[in-house]
Design an enzyme around this catalytic site. Structure first.
Site, PDB file in Angstrom:
ATOM      1  N   HIS A   1      11.197 -33.567 -18.885  1.00 20.84           N
ATOM      2  CA  HIS A   1       9.762 -33.347 -19.077  1.00 20.84           C
ATOM      3  C   HIS A   1       9.473 -32.474 -20.298  1.00 20.84           C
ATOM      4  O   HIS A   1       8.349 -32.031 -20.501  1.00 20.84           O
ATOM      5  CB  HIS A   1       9.142 -32.689 -17.844  1.00 20.84           C
ATOM      6  CG  HIS A   1       9.086 -33.585 -16.643  1.00 20.84           C
ATOM      7  ND1 HIS A   1      10.197 -33.958 -15.944  1.00 20.84           N
ATOM      8  CD2 HIS A   1       8.039 -34.180 -16.023  1.00 20.84           C
ATOM      9  CE1 HIS A   1       9.837 -34.739 -14.930  1.00 20.84           C
ATOM     10  NE2 HIS A   1       8.539 -34.896 -14.957  1.00 20.84           N
TER      11      HIS A   1
ATOM     12  N   GLU B   1       7.804 -48.397 -18.084  1.00 23.96           N
ATOM     13  CA  GLU B   1       7.467 -47.983 -19.444  1.00 23.96           C
ATOM     14  C   GLU B   1       7.683 -49.095 -20.464  1.00 23.96           C
ATOM     15  O   GLU B   1       6.880 -49.264 -21.389  1.00 23.96           O
ATOM     16  CB  GLU B   1       8.279 -46.750 -19.835  1.00 23.96           C
ATOM     17  CG  GLU B   1       7.872 -45.474 -19.094  1.00 23.96           C
ATOM     18  CD  GLU B   1       8.320 -45.428 -17.645  1.00 23.96           C
ATOM     19  OE1 GLU B   1       9.152 -46.262 -17.238  1.00 23.96           O
ATOM     20  OE2 GLU B   1       7.819 -44.566 -16.898  1.00 23.96           O
TER      21      GLU B   1
END
Ligand SMILES: Cc1ncc(C[n+]2csc(CCOP(=O)(O)OP(=O)(O)O)c2C)c(N)n1
Ligand SMILES: [Mg+2]
Lengths: 321, 355
Positions: A128, A59
């Site tokens: 999430h 990321e």
């Protein structure tokens, strides 16, 4: 055309790539797989692997290289697979995306969009379901948007890709496919920094965004409340004018968000109202949010995310005060 | 003048081939047929467990789940090579490691039913919880290894990461820290060829993942990750050496099933690729070996599986009886109860929106 939020975002990126060959997409599983939520589905086939790029799993690398591309005249749209994993890119976003313009006194800019699914309500694994809007809004220099419907999603995305600023684009997972709406097939923009007054009323103002928009809407309707509902759409910069106009009219304010209560967007809005419209208030401001603790595992989710009952109780408290 | 500054090579170890034939010169001394049978049972157990969670998930009785089928040898071989005082730090797919280390099955199920209580790991298991953000557990493993050295426990730390995870910065930082600290770390790369839809070949231009360790100046080896004996041997060797520094072991295996229950592999990989790996199945070759020795046959196989299924079903039943108490969300955030949180808890209890 009828579109859900996924197809609306897909349509926006399709248009952006068609009209500007400097637009590139990158992220984990966005090309061949079309993204784990299929938001970029079909774009690889249309624009090729040079512009729709499956990256290695990193990321910080995705954010950092996107910043480099943006500094060189490209307009990358990077996907972070989930908001919880975007924290691995936090340094690049906070230290560089937000500061390049001020650092160089506008001689350089970072036109990049970083998209990510946010918030919960869909029983996912740990990390999430985060709602990170306050973190990205706090630094300054980053535009933070969060649409609650397909129309706004497409219009905000097209506006973002026409701007010369870093935009953190938060997409509520729960709303991706929740409903469809009539959305123009062609290009249009939804203004950034402008909230949406969804409903007009005189008795109270409910300020919300993201996953809480449909919840607030239902509660206001079913309780027959005479409410102004403001969907922020852009979190930073905040649309103070729309908020203050409504507050001055109604004198009662509730702020509803899924992110945890303490030090959140609700705190910022409350402070702003206290500073600028204190004497227009007839009751203390009510904040309705998740508790001040990390998002729990899915088995506890229903106890954590504000539900209709919690919102209804909060609004009731506001009206009785 | 140009001279060689450094050169290296990476070895690939296989002890048992796909026909179940053993290279005796490589077989660890403490391995006998009983031990191989035990490995076989454990791998079957893991596969059985895996199929069960998958079917529960399809019935809405488990949350999103990451199946391990195909990767049993990597997980069981490494876990069984650990000594009782060694410590493991998993990622999110290492259910077989938990099983082999004696984690109560009902707790593993509880985790995959979506409850933090499934992460209450008994002391004797000597493991850490499931970690979802890829590679972020690895620096913890280096820190835990540092602590073992500091505290002179003699324990080694075995940690796990996927092929995709070797692209994250945390992966490199972990090897580097463990290297400069000579920490007793064994880093297992469970290279199952895929990171969701991204193939190993797109993850890095490096020919092996093991060679990434060379840059950190630490030991590196590649093994056939579907050969439970090779994984056992490499892990045992690395643990033996661990007091003088870390080792990276790349286990070459294959993700036979979905990435998770939320995934559709037909989008990105061919059935023929999956088929080609079936002949390399980690359980099949051990079955061939044990059958050739007359240690197992169809009847014994059936008995083993039936006994395991009964245990698994009992564990599921136990896990499904768990009743969550929402106050647990509030009382486990700090070592003490801040007033702000107490107020939120009281408020949640008195309003009755916990339906
Ligand atoms: C930091 C981070 N980014 C993204 C994800 C989403 N995600 C979960 S697993 C996965 C792929 C992991 O691949 P690999 O490391 O090879 O492990 P495998 O799933 O194959 O066991 C991704 C991208 C995540 N969990 N954490
Ligand atoms: Mg993998």
């Amino acid at each position: 055309m009828q579109m859900n939020m996924v197809s609306a975002l897909n349509s926006a990126m399709d248009i952006a790539m068609k009209e500007n060959d400097k637009v590139v997409l990158l992220g984990e599983d966005i090309a061949k797989d079309g993204g784990v939520f299929r938001v970029t589905d079909g774009l690889l086939e249309k624009y090729g692997s040079g512009r729709v790029i499956d990256t290695p799993l990193a990321e910080s690398g995705i954010a950092g290289t996107s910043i480099g591309m943006a500094l060189s005249g490209l307009h990358p749209i990077a996907e972070m697979q989930f908001a919880g994993f975007m924290f691995l890119a936090f340094s690049q976003i906070i230290n560089h995306a937000s500061r390049y313009r001020s650092r160089t006194r506008s001689s350089m800019s970072v036109p990049v969009i970083i998209r990510t699914p946010v918030s919960g309500g869909v029983k996912t694994l740990e990390h999430h379901s985060d709602s990170p809007e306050a973190y990205y809004s706090h630094i300054g220099g980053l535009i933070v948007v969060e649409p609650s419907n397909p129309y706004d999603a497409k219009g905000l995305m097209l506006k973002a890709v026409h701007m010369n600023d870093p935009v953190v684009f938060l997409e509520p997972t729960k709303l991706y496919r929740l409903f469809k709406q009539d959305v123009p097939e062609e290009s249009y923009e939804v203004e950034i920094g402008k909230a949406n007054k969804m409903r007009e009323g005189d008795a109270l103002t409910v300020i919300t965004y993201g996953t809480m928009v449909p919840v607030v809407n239902d509660v206001v309707k079913s309780s027959n409340l005479d409410a102004d509902i403001i969907d922020l759409r852009t979190i930073n910069p905040l649309d103070e004018r729309t908020i203050l106009e409504s507050v001055k009219k109604t004198g009662r304010v509730a702020i509803v968000h899924e992110a945890s209560l303490s030090f959140g967007v609700g705190a910022e809005i409350s402070a702003m109202i206290a500073e600028k419209a204190m004497f227009d208030l007839q009751a203390p401001i009510v904040r309705i949010a998740s508790p001040s603790l990390p998002y729990p595992f899915p088995g506890y989710e229903n106890y954590y995310v504000p539900n209709a009952q919690k919102v209804a109780q909060g609004l009731d408290r506001l009206m009785k005060a | 003048m140009i001279s060689d500054a450094y050169s290296t090579d990476i070895k690939l170890i296989q002890v048992m081939d796909t026909d179940g034939k053993i290279d005796d010169s490589l077989l660890p001394k403490n391995i006998n047929d009983d031990k191989i049978l035990e490995m076989y049972r454990m791998m079957l157990y893991a596969r059985n467990f895996d199929a069960k969670v998958l079917s529960l998930q399809r019935q809405g009785r488990a949350v999103t789940y990451a199946p391990l089928i195909g990767e049993e040898a990597t997980q069981i071989g490494s876990a069984m090579a650990m000594r009782s005082n060694d410590i493991f730090v998993p990622s999110f797919r290492q259910h077989a490691v938990f099983i082999a280390r004696g984690m109560p099955l009902d707790l593993i199920f509880l985790y995959w039913r979506g409850y933090e209580e499934g992460n209450i790991i008994p002391q004797n298991v000597k493991g850490y919880p499931v970690i979802v953000p890829v590679s972020t557990q690895l620096p913890h493993a280096s820190g835990i290894a540092f602590a073992q050295k500091y505290l002179k426990t003699g324990s080694a730390v075995v940690t796990y990461v996927g092929d995709g995870g070797t692209s994250e910065g945390d992966f490199y930082e972990t090897m580097n820290f463990a290297g400069v600290w000579d920490a007793p770390l064994v880093l297992i790369i469970e290279n199952n060829q895929w990171a969701i839809s991204v193939p190993r070949s797109k993850q890095t231009m490096a020919q092996t993942l093991a060679q990434k360790a060379i840059a950190a100046g630490i030991n590196a080896v590649q093994v056939d990750g579907n050969d439970v004996l090779a994984v056992y041997k490499a892990t045992q060797d690395a643990i033996t050496k661990s007091q003088s520094g870390p080792t990276v072991i790349e286990c070459v295996t294959y993700r036979m099933s979905l990435h998770t229950t939320a995934d559709d592999p037909t989008k990105y990989r061919s059935d023929s690729e999956v088929e080609a790996w079936k002949v390399k199945d980690p359980i099949l070759r051990v079955r061939k070996y044990l059958a050739s020795k007359g240690i197992i046959d169809e009847k014994i196989d059936k008995e083993i599986i039936e006994a395991q299924t009964a245990e698994i079903d009992a564990a599921v039943e136990k896990a499904e009886q768990f009743k969550p108490d929402p106050s647990a969300m509030f009382t486990n955030v700090y070592s003490f109860m801040p007033q702000v949180l107490q107020n939120e808890l009281d408020n949640a209890k008195t309003s009755n929106f916990w339906v």
